[in-house]
Structure formats: structure tokens, C-alpha cells
Motif scaffolding. Structure first.
Motif, mmCIF file in Angstrom:
data_model
loop_
_atom_site.group_PDB
_atom_site.id
_atom_site.type_symbol
_atom_site.label_atom_id
_atom_site.label_comp_id
_atom_site.label_asym_id
_atom_site.label_seq_id
_atom_site.Cartn_x
_atom_site.Cartn_y
_atom_site.Cartn_z
ATOM 1 N N ARG A 1 64.987 116.822 31.532
ATOM 2 C CA ARG A 1 65.215 115.504 30.915
ATOM 3 C C ARG A 1 63.876 114.846 30.591
ATOM 4 O O ARG A 1 62.990 114.796 31.449
ATOM 5 C CB ARG A 1 65.989 114.584 31.865
ATOM 6 N N PRO A 2 63.726 114.308 29.392
ATOM 7 C CA PRO A 2 62.465 113.623 29.076
ATOM 8 C C PRO A 2 62.360 112.312 29.856
ATOM 9 O O PRO A 2 63.277 111.495 29.815
ATOM 10 C CB PRO A 2 62.575 113.328 27.570
ATOM 11 N N VAL A 3 61.267 112.148 30.574
ATOM 12 C CA VAL A 3 61.035 110.909 31.336
ATOM 13 C C VAL A 3 59.589 110.468 31.104
ATOM 14 O O VAL A 3 58.736 111.268 30.708
ATOM 15 C CB VAL A 3 61.281 111.088 32.853
ATOM 16 N N VAL A 4 59.342 109.189 31.362
ATOM 17 C CA VAL A 4 57.961 108.705 31.226
ATOM 18 C C VAL A 4 57.240 108.940 32.559
ATOM 19 O O VAL A 4 57.611 108.377 33.581
ATOM 20 C CB VAL A 4 57.921 107.222 30.791
ATOM 21 N N LEU B 1 55.758 106.217 35.104
ATOM 22 C CA LEU B 1 56.589 105.438 36.025
ATOM 23 C C LEU B 1 57.290 106.306 37.064
ATOM 24 O O LEU B 1 58.133 105.822 37.803
ATOM 25 C CB LEU B 1 57.638 104.624 35.242
ATOM 26 N N PRO C 1 56.875 108.273 40.446
ATOM 27 C CA PRO C 1 55.984 108.611 41.553
ATOM 28 C C PRO C 1 56.027 110.109 41.801
ATOM 29 O O PRO C 1 57.109 110.705 41.817
ATOM 30 C CB PRO C 1 56.588 107.852 42.750
ATOM 31 N N LEU D 1 58.588 111.719 44.039
ATOM 32 C CA LEU D 1 59.976 111.946 43.606
ATOM 33 C C LEU D 1 60.105 113.186 42.726
ATOM 34 O O LEU D 1 61.208 113.555 42.349
ATOM 35 C CB LEU D 1 60.512 110.726 42.848
ATOM 36 N N ALA E 1 66.531 108.204 18.555
ATOM 37 C CA ALA E 1 65.998 108.979 19.686
ATOM 38 C C ALA E 1 64.535 108.651 19.952
ATOM 39 O O ALA E 1 64.034 108.841 21.054
ATOM 40 C CB ALA E 1 66.155 110.478 19.414
ATOM 41 N N VAL F 1 63.067 105.629 19.751
ATOM 42 C CA VAL F 1 62.745 104.205 19.964
ATOM 43 C C VAL F 1 61.790 103.995 21.147
ATOM 44 O O VAL F 1 61.125 102.963 21.225
ATOM 45 C CB VAL F 1 63.990 103.305 20.147
ATOM 46 N N GLY F 2 61.709 104.965 22.036
ATOM 47 C CA GLY F 2 60.782 104.814 23.161
ATOM 48 C C GLY F 2 59.445 105.509 22.930
ATOM 49 O O GLY F 2 58.668 105.677 23.868
ATOM 50 N N ALA G 1 62.558 103.770 40.398
ATOM 51 C CA ALA G 1 61.118 103.429 40.478
ATOM 52 C C ALA G 1 60.554 102.764 39.227
ATOM 53 O O ALA G 1 59.386 102.387 39.213
ATOM 54 C CB ALA G 1 60.272 104.655 40.839
ATOM 55 N N THR G 2 61.353 102.601 38.161
ATOM 56 C CA THR G 2 60.766 102.094 36.910
ATOM 57 C C THR G 2 60.287 100.648 37.021
ATOM 58 O O THR G 2 59.376 100.247 36.303
ATOM 59 C CB THR G 2 61.771 102.198 35.737
ATOM 60 N N ALA H 1 66.712 108.578 45.883
ATOM 61 C CA ALA H 1 67.115 109.404 44.743
ATOM 62 C C ALA H 1 67.711 110.750 45.127
ATOM 63 O O ALA H 1 68.430 111.368 44.334
ATOM 64 C CB ALA H 1 65.917 109.616 43.818
ATOM 65 N N ASN I 1 64.879 102.154 26.643
ATOM 66 C CA ASN I 1 64.755 103.271 25.699
ATOM 67 C C ASN I 1 65.273 104.541 26.378
ATOM 68 O O ASN I 1 65.541 104.532 27.587
ATOM 69 C CB ASN I 1 63.301 103.405 25.217
ATOM 70 N N PRO I 2 65.453 105.632 25.630
ATOM 71 C CA PRO I 2 66.120 106.801 26.228
ATOM 72 C C PRO I 2 65.439 107.333 27.496
ATOM 73 O O PRO I 2 66.136 107.722 28.447
ATOM 74 C CB PRO I 2 66.080 107.843 25.101
ATOM 75 N N ALA I 3 64.110 107.363 27.544
ATOM 76 C CA ALA I 3 63.438 107.919 28.728
ATOM 77 C C ALA I 3 63.641 107.021 29.949
ATOM 78 O O ALA I 3 63.854 107.514 31.064
ATOM 79 C CB ALA I 3 61.944 108.114 28.449
ATOM 80 N N ILE I 4 63.590 105.721 29.729
ATOM 81 C CA ILE I 4 63.826 104.799 30.849
ATOM 82 C C ILE I 4 65.279 104.928 31.313
ATOM 83 O O ILE I 4 65.561 104.895 32.521
ATOM 84 C CB ILE I 4 63.517 103.336 30.436
ATOM 85 N N GLN J 1 66.982 107.486 31.462
ATOM 86 C CA GLN J 1 67.097 108.697 32.296
ATOM 87 C C GLN J 1 66.636 108.441 33.724
ATOM 88 O O GLN J 1 66.881 109.246 34.621
ATOM 89 C CB GLN J 1 66.240 109.833 31.721
ATOM 90 N N MET J 2 65.893 107.361 33.930
ATOM 91 C CA MET J 2 65.272 107.141 35.242
ATOM 92 C C MET J 2 65.859 105.921 35.960
ATOM 93 O O MET J 2 66.111 105.964 37.162
ATOM 94 C CB MET J 2 63.760 106.911 35.064
#
Ligand code: FES
Ligand code: FES
Lengths: 152, 281
Positions: free
Chosen positions: A54-57, A60, A62, A65, A127, A129-130, B30-31, B51, B99-102, B104-105
Motif C-alpha cells: 500500500r502506498p503510504v507517506v 509519517l 514511525p 511500526l 489518485a 491528489v496527495g 501515527a499521522t 496497530a 489524500n489516498p496515502a493518509i 491508508q494510514m
């Protein structure tokens, strides 16, 4: 306590504090500098990696995790030096300007097109927007992604 | 060095939090917490990560209610609710936030607990759907309404955590509308979540309306709800009624929008929510 991670299918060990953002571990400890640090707020997407697909930033997340997860960075997209089809499409559409946003764009769009291989332009834009491109080259990025989605 | 205890069960998390007392706090997606340094906030000495607790990842549709574990992410919630129109307001909130990545978290439990985050989408959606929160703590668990939780969330006893959210199954129709300054990927400056039960003639039998991002904490808007009862859901009429009721609100000042602006645009969003609900009939 050392943290055991799987990055691009290789076992890695981090000795950083478990609250350290994953992106800092990837860049400073493992020297995988594809993921970029820009906003550190989850808004720009430049640090996007895949965690368990899954794509995550990663700014943010840690690192504590991410233990026991499968992490993939932009460095995993090409195989034996051959660009992925999306990387190639970006090159063909002359989409790259400064390139700061590209690792994140690639990780987001590769995952999205896997799930939505026939996506419309509007869906591709939604898709993204982030993912912020400060050089504002969005149309050519969308053109490149759409060329794959409409290729049949 | 910050310490992070990765809990493996709710009982383990409760014990670890109770043990840490003032020096500990739960960590979900954690975001919000990872941005604490940007807000010039100190981390506690230790976090207890939730989590990896299976129980907190479950979404279950039961006979009377939908049960959502505290660590269910916005993306998973949106996917689970897609085939369930009875929870429309929550589905829209989960599928459109940030947004989509946030998505997901960020988790539903984190959204409820982030007291400083006025623009949380799930909170007003859960208020309008009359959700309850189950809190787990040493030796007991208890249920509270979302509104009650919002008044106590900064002062929870040691060892207390959100275990799950329970959303009752009803015949209400609902919707969630939000105004962002960019078309997407932005936090909303105003949120309206509206649920209404309509009689056979189309008049409102009962309604629950919640607003988010307008004030510092999301709230139910009961004065406005009362004006809806016994009338058809007409967008122009409800917009006018929302304008009349808006003088009781205290618009939140922010860099993205001043307080007066939030209140000024709120009635139009209420009208939009009603138009969407009529479209479901
Ligand atoms: S650096 Fe992570 S989202 Fe911008
Ligand atoms: S190419 Fe420069 S930020 Fe996108």
C-alpha cells in the motif's frame, strides 16, 4: 533494540529510535535516497513508499511500526537497470522537470494502475491528489499515466 | 530515546498504558502524532502502539449495528462501507478525507482522539449516525456517545483506550459534504454530516445534523435539527433555516479560512447535503 525490516526484499536492521520517520531510516541509514523529504506533513507525497503493497507517506510512519512489514521504495521499480513501464512512459512524455516529486508520483501511480489498469484521466488525477509537483508539470504526468491506461 | 511498546492484545495495551501513567499514550496510525514536533508539542516518554492488535482491525456488520475496530483505517472503512448505503455519511467521510496515502494510514480511533484536529471528517459523520464508542480500561469497558467522548478525550484515565466504534443500523438517509479550498487532497474548512428519517409523505420525522471544522470541536447542531422536523427536505428551505441558526456558532480562526467565512458558507453546504439525500430517495 535493533529493528528488523524488509526493504526491497532484503533484510535490513535499523538502530534508530522506533519513532524515527521511516523516510529518515531509508535515506540516512540505508542510503536509499529515492524517497524525498519535502513537507514532512503528509501533504506532498514525495516520500511515498509501499508498505505491504500500500502506498503510504514514509515521513509519517514511525519505523517501529514498519517492523515485520514489506517495504518497497522507488529503487525497486526497475529490474536489472530496465525502467518500469511507467518510468519509461514518464521519460517518453518528457514529464520530468526537477524530479523532486517523481519517486512519490511513481509509487502512487504504479500501485494505482495495478489496481485500475483502465483508469480515466479524471481517476488518475484523483489518485494523485496527495502528490504535489512544485514544477506543476501535472498534465504531462497524467498524459504518461493515461498512455498506459488507454494502451489496451 | 523514545520508547515504543508494540502491544499484541487489548489487554496488553491496557496494562502497558496503565503502567506508563502520565508518561504514556496510545499510538494508532501515527499521522497526527508524527506531526507533533511541527506543532511544537512534546512526545510523551513512551507510546503504546495499537496497530498490530487483530481485534482492533475488524469491521463487522452485526444485526443491530456496525462494529469498527479502533485501528481500522479510513481506506479500509471506505472499502467496507461501499456496499452499505445505510452508512452513506460515514462512507463518504472515510473515502474523501485528506489524500489516498493518509487514508491508508489514519485510523478511526486516531481521528476521534486527535483533540487538536478540528477538521477530522469521521467525527461529524459518526455524530450524525448516533455512534457509540466502546472504551476499554483495566477491569472494565464502557460505552459513551461520540459527543460525550469529545468532552472527555483529553482527560481519559490511565490505561483507557478506544476499543471500537458502534454505529446503529437505521432507516435514516445520510450524507456528508465538505468544502476544501483545493478540489482534493486538502482538509475541509467546513463539514456537514446530516442524517434524516423521512415519513411516507417525505416529511422529516427525525434528524441529526453535525458540523465539523467550523468550531474547534465538531458538534451536533440541535437547534437547526428541530427546525427540520415535520417539513419536507427542501434545499432552499433548509439553507434559509441554517442561516437563521448560524448566529449561535463561533467560527474557528485559521490560516486557511477566517471564522466568519466558515459560518457564511455553512448554510450552502447544508443545502447541498439535503440535495444529495433527496437524490438517494
Ligand atoms: S515529505 Fe512526506 S508527504 Fe511530504
Ligand atoms: S518535477 Fe519538480 S516537483 Fe515535480
Amino acid at each position: 533494540m535493533p529493528l528488523h525490516l524488509t526493504v526491497n526484499d532484503e533484510d535490513r536492521v535499523s538502530v534508530r529510535d522506533p519513532l524515527t520517520p521511516l523516510v529518515d531510516v531509508l535515506r540516512d541509514e540505508f542510503f536509499l535516497t529515492g524517497a524525498k523529504i519535502v513537507c514532512r506533513e503528509g501533504f506532498c507525497g514525495a516520500c511515498t513508499v509501499w508498505v505491504d503493497g500500500r502506498p503510504v507517506v514514509s515521513c509519517l510512519l514511525p519505523v517501529g511500526l514498519a517492523v515485520d512489514c514489506k517495504i518497497h521504495t522507488v529503487e525497486s521499480l526497475s529490474t536489472n537497470g530496465d525502467l518500469s513501464v511507467l518510468q519509461k512512459a514518464f521519460e517518453d512524455h518528457d514529464a520530468v522537470q526537477c524530479g523532486m516529486c517523481f519517486p512519490g508520483m511513481l509509487m502512487t501511480l504504479t500501485s494505482f494502475l495495478d489496481r485500475e489498469p483502465r483508469a480515466t484521466r479524471e481517476e488518475i488525477k484523483a489518485a494523485l491528489v496527495g502528490n504535489v509537483c512544485r514544477c506543476t508539470g501535472y498534465e504531462r504526468i497524467v498524459d504518461a499515466a493515461f498512455s498506459l491506461a488507454s494502451a489496451g | 530515546m523514545n520508547s515504543l511498546h508494540v502491544a499484541t492484545s487489548v489487554a496488553d495495551a491496557i496494562a502497558a498504558l496503565a503502567d506508563r501513567g502520565d508518561g504514556g499514550a496510545p499510538l494508532a496510525g501515527a499521522t497526527w502524532i508524527m506531526r507533533a514536533p511541527i506543532r511544537k508539542e512534546q512526545h510523551p516518554r513512551s507510546y503504546v502502539a495499537l496497530a498490530k492488535i487483530d481485534e482492533l482491525q475488524r469491521v463487522e456488520l452485526l444485526h443491530d449495528y456496525l462494529s469498527i475496530g479502533a485501528c481500522v483505517t479510513h481506506a479500509r472503512l471506505a472499502a467496507a462501507l461501499a456496499p452499505l448505503p445505510e452508512f452513506r455519511a460515514l462512507a463518504v467521510a472515510a473515502g474523501s478525507s485528506a489524500n489516498p496515502a493518509i487514508r491508508q494510514m489514519a485510523t478511526i480511533g486516531g481521528n476521534l482522539c486527535a483533540a487538536g484536529f478540528a477538521a477530522a471528517d469521521l467525527v461529524p459523520a459518526l455524530i450524525c449516525l448516533d455512534a457509540q464508542i466502546e472504551l476499554a480500561m483495566p477491569g472494565e469497558s464502557t460505552r459513551v456517545s461520540v459527543e460525550a467522548f469529545l468532552t472527555m478525550r483529553t482527560d481519559l484515565p490511565h490505561g483507557c483506550l478506544v476499543r471500537r466504534v458502534m454505529v446503529p443500523r437505521t432507516t435514516y438517509r445520510s450524507d456528508h459534504v465538505r468544502l476544501t479550498l483545493r478540489k482534493g487532497g486538502d482538509y475541509p474548512v467546513v463539514i456537514v454530516s446530516l442524517a434524516a428519517e423521512l415519513g411516507s409523505t417525505g416529511v422529516v420525522k427525525s434528524a441529526r445534523v453535525a458540523i465539523g471544522s467550523v468550531e474547534t470541536t465538531a458538534r451536533r447542531w440541535e437547534k437547526f435539527e428541530r427546525l427540520l422536523i415535520g417539513h419536507p427536505l427542501d434545499p432552499a428551505d433548509v439553507t434559509e433555516k441554517a442561516t437563521l441558526c448560524a448566529d449561535e456558532l463561533h467560527g474557528r480562526e485559521g490560516v486557511e479560512a477566517p471564522g466568519w467565512y466558515r459560518i457564511k458558507v455553512l448554510p450552502s453546504l447544508v443545502g447541498r447535503a439535503v440535495r444529495n439525500i433527496r437524490g438517494q430517495c
